[in-house]
Design a protein around this motif. Structure first.
Motif, mmCIF file in Angstrom:
data_model
loop_
_atom_site.group_PDB
_atom_site.id
_atom_site.type_symbol
_atom_site.label_atom_id
_atom_site.label_comp_id
_atom_site.label_asym_id
_atom_site.label_seq_id
_atom_site.Cartn_x
_atom_site.Cartn_y
_atom_site.Cartn_z
ATOM 1 N N ASN A 45 29.978 -29.502 -11.960
ATOM 2 C CA ASN A 45 28.601 -29.824 -12.354
ATOM 3 C C ASN A 45 28.354 -31.332 -12.433
ATOM 4 O O ASN A 45 27.362 -31.785 -13.000
ATOM 5 N N LYS A 88 34.502 -30.149 -14.622
ATOM 6 C CA LYS A 88 33.458 -31.161 -14.772
ATOM 7 C C LYS A 88 33.012 -31.732 -13.435
ATOM 8 O O LYS A 88 31.891 -32.242 -13.318
ATOM 9 N N LEU A 147 29.981 -22.160 -16.252
ATOM 10 C CA LEU A 147 31.231 -22.872 -16.497
ATOM 11 C C LEU A 147 31.576 -22.738 -17.973
ATOM 12 O O LEU A 147 30.742 -22.983 -18.838
ATOM 13 N N ARG A 162 22.722 -29.515 -12.835
ATOM 14 C CA ARG A 162 23.173 -28.985 -14.122
ATOM 15 C C ARG A 162 22.205 -27.965 -14.695
ATOM 16 O O ARG A 162 22.596 -27.113 -15.492
ATOM 17 N N TYR A 176 26.715 -23.971 -19.047
ATOM 18 C CA TYR A 176 27.929 -24.681 -19.454
ATOM 19 C C TYR A 176 28.220 -24.353 -20.911
ATOM 20 O O TYR A 176 27.386 -24.581 -21.789
#
Length: 338
Positions: free
Chosen positions: A50, A47, A160, A76, A81
Motif C-alpha cells: 500500500n 507496507k 492488509l 490506500r 489496513y
C-alpha cells in the motif's frame, strides 16, 4: 476481488537488504500469510503493497494495475489496513472511527450510517451498545473488532493485516481468529496477513509464505504442503518438530476411513463431518477414548478410531510429499529488516 502479484520486489535501507527480489501471487479471494522470524521483511513487504514504504525496485500488481505508478493516497483508499495496535482515533466515537474512509470518499450521511451499523453487526458488536462509545471504553478485543470494521468500511477488495491479534490474550485471540475466518468465508477479500506465529499462519492462511532474514522466500504453498513437505531445513526448523501434529489441524476427516456406526453411539464423543483430525483427536483425549463418532447433523456417518486417525494422517503426509509444490531454495543472503 483482485489478484495480488509481487514481481522481483526489493527493498534496501542503505546497504542493507530488507526484501530480496520477492516474487509471489495471491489468488483472488484468498488469504496469504507472511510468516518468519523477526527481521525477515514481513511488515516491510506488506507496507510496500500500500506504498507506506516505497520499493527500491520491482513491481506490485492488483490484477493488471501496477500500483507502483499510481497515487499512493488513492491507492490506500482501495486497501483496508488493520494493525496490531488498532490505531483508533481516541476522540471519535466508534461510529465515527468506522466512518473514516467513507467520509473521505464523500459518501452521504445516510449511506455512511447504514454502512457503520451493518459493519458493527458484522463484527459482532451491537450498534445500539457500541456505536456511541469511545475507544477507551472498549476492551482490547472489542477495539480490534472496530479496527477490522473500519478497514472494511469502504468495501475494499484488498485487506492488509499486520499482526492484528498479536497483543490480545490467547482466549480472545482464538475468538477473533475464528470471527475473521467466518467473515472471510462470507466476504472473500484478497488478504495479506502478517504474523510471526506459525500456528496462526496455519489456521488463517490459504497459502503461507515463509521468509528468512533478508526477505528471502523459502517456501510459498498451502499450509498442508508447508507442514508435510518443508522445502528446506530452515522451513522444517521454523514450523517445528511437531509439524506432524500441526498437520492434523489442516487435514479433514475422510469418510472412507470410518468404520460403521456403533450400536452404543450415544456413549461416544462426537465430531462434525466438517471437523479436522485435530478436532477428532482432541475429543478422544478429552473423553479418554480411542474412537469418536463422526456426525453430519443428526446422522451418524461412521466411527473414527485412533488407528484409522493415524493412518489418515500418514496418508495425508505421504500424499503431500508426492505432490511436491515447494518453492525452490535460494542461496543464503545477508541482511535483515522487518
Amino acid at each position: 476481488m483482485p489478484v495480488i502479484r509481487l514481481e522481483r520486489l526489493t527493498k534496501r535501507f542503505g546497504g542493507r537488504i530488507a526484501v530480496d527480489e520477492l516474487t509471489l501471487e495471491v489468488p483472488e479471494g484468498e488469504t496469504c500469510v507472511l510468516v518468519g522470524p523477526s527481521g525477515c521483511g514481513k511488515t516491510t513487504t506488506m507496507k510496500m503493497i500500500n506504498r507506506l514504504v516505497e520499493p527500491t525496485s520491482g513491481q506490485i500488481f492488483l490484477d493488471d494495475d501496477d500500483v507502483t505508478h499510481v497515487d499512493p493516497v488513492q491507492l490506500r483508499r482501495r486497501i483496508g489496513y488493520v494493525i496490531q495496535q488498532v490505531g483508533l482515533f481516541p476522540h471519535q466515537s466508534i461510529a465515527g472511527n468506522v466512518a473514516t474512509v467513507p467520509r473521505l470518499l464523500g459518501w452521504d450521511k445516510a449511506r455512511i450510517r447504514a454502512r457503520v451499523l451493518e459493519l458493527l453487526e458484522l463484527v459482532g458488536l451491537d450498534p445500539g451498545e457500541f456505536a456511541g462509545r469511545y475507544p477507551h471504553e472498549l476492551s482490547g478485543g472489542q477495539r480490534q473488532r472496530v479496527g477490522v470494521a473500519r478497514a472494511l468500511a469502504a468495501d475494499p477488495p484488498v485487506l492488509l493485516m499486520d499482526e492484528p491479534f498479536g497483543a490480545i490474550d490467547p482466549i480472545t485471540r482464538d475468538r477473533l481468529q475464528g470471527e475473521f475466518l467466518r467473515l472471510q468465508d462470507e466476504l472473500h477479500k484478497t488478504v495479506v496477513f502478517v504474523t510471526h506465529d506459525i500456528d496462526e499462519a496455519v489456521r488463517m492462511g490459504d497459502r503461507i509464505a515463509i521468509l528468512r532474514q533478508g526477505g528471502v522466500l523459502e517456501q510459498y504453498d498451502t499450509p498442508a504442503q508447508v507442514l508435510g513437505n518443508p522445502a528446506s531445513p530452515f522451513v522444517a526448523s521454523f514450523v517445528g518438530a511437531d509439524r506432524g501434529l500441526k498437520r492434523l489441524s489442516v487435514t479433514p476427516i475422510d469418510p472412507g476411513c470410518l468404520e460403521p456406526c456403533a450400536p452404543a453411539l450415544d456413549r461416544l464423543p462426537t465430531v462434525a463431518l466438517s471437523a479436522t483430525l485435530e478436532d477428532a483427536l482432541a475429543e478422544m483425549l478429552q473423553h479418554d477414548r480411542a474412537d469418536v463418532a463422526v456426525v453430519d447433523g443428526e446422522r451418524c456417518v461412521g466411527v473414527l478410531t485412533l488407528p484409522a486417525l493415524h493412518a489418515a494422517a500418514r496418508k495425508s503426509v505421504d500424499a503431500s510429499g508426492d505432490a511436491g509444490g515447494a518453492a525452490e531454495v535460494r542461496e543464503e543472503h545477508v541482511g535483515d529488516g522487518d
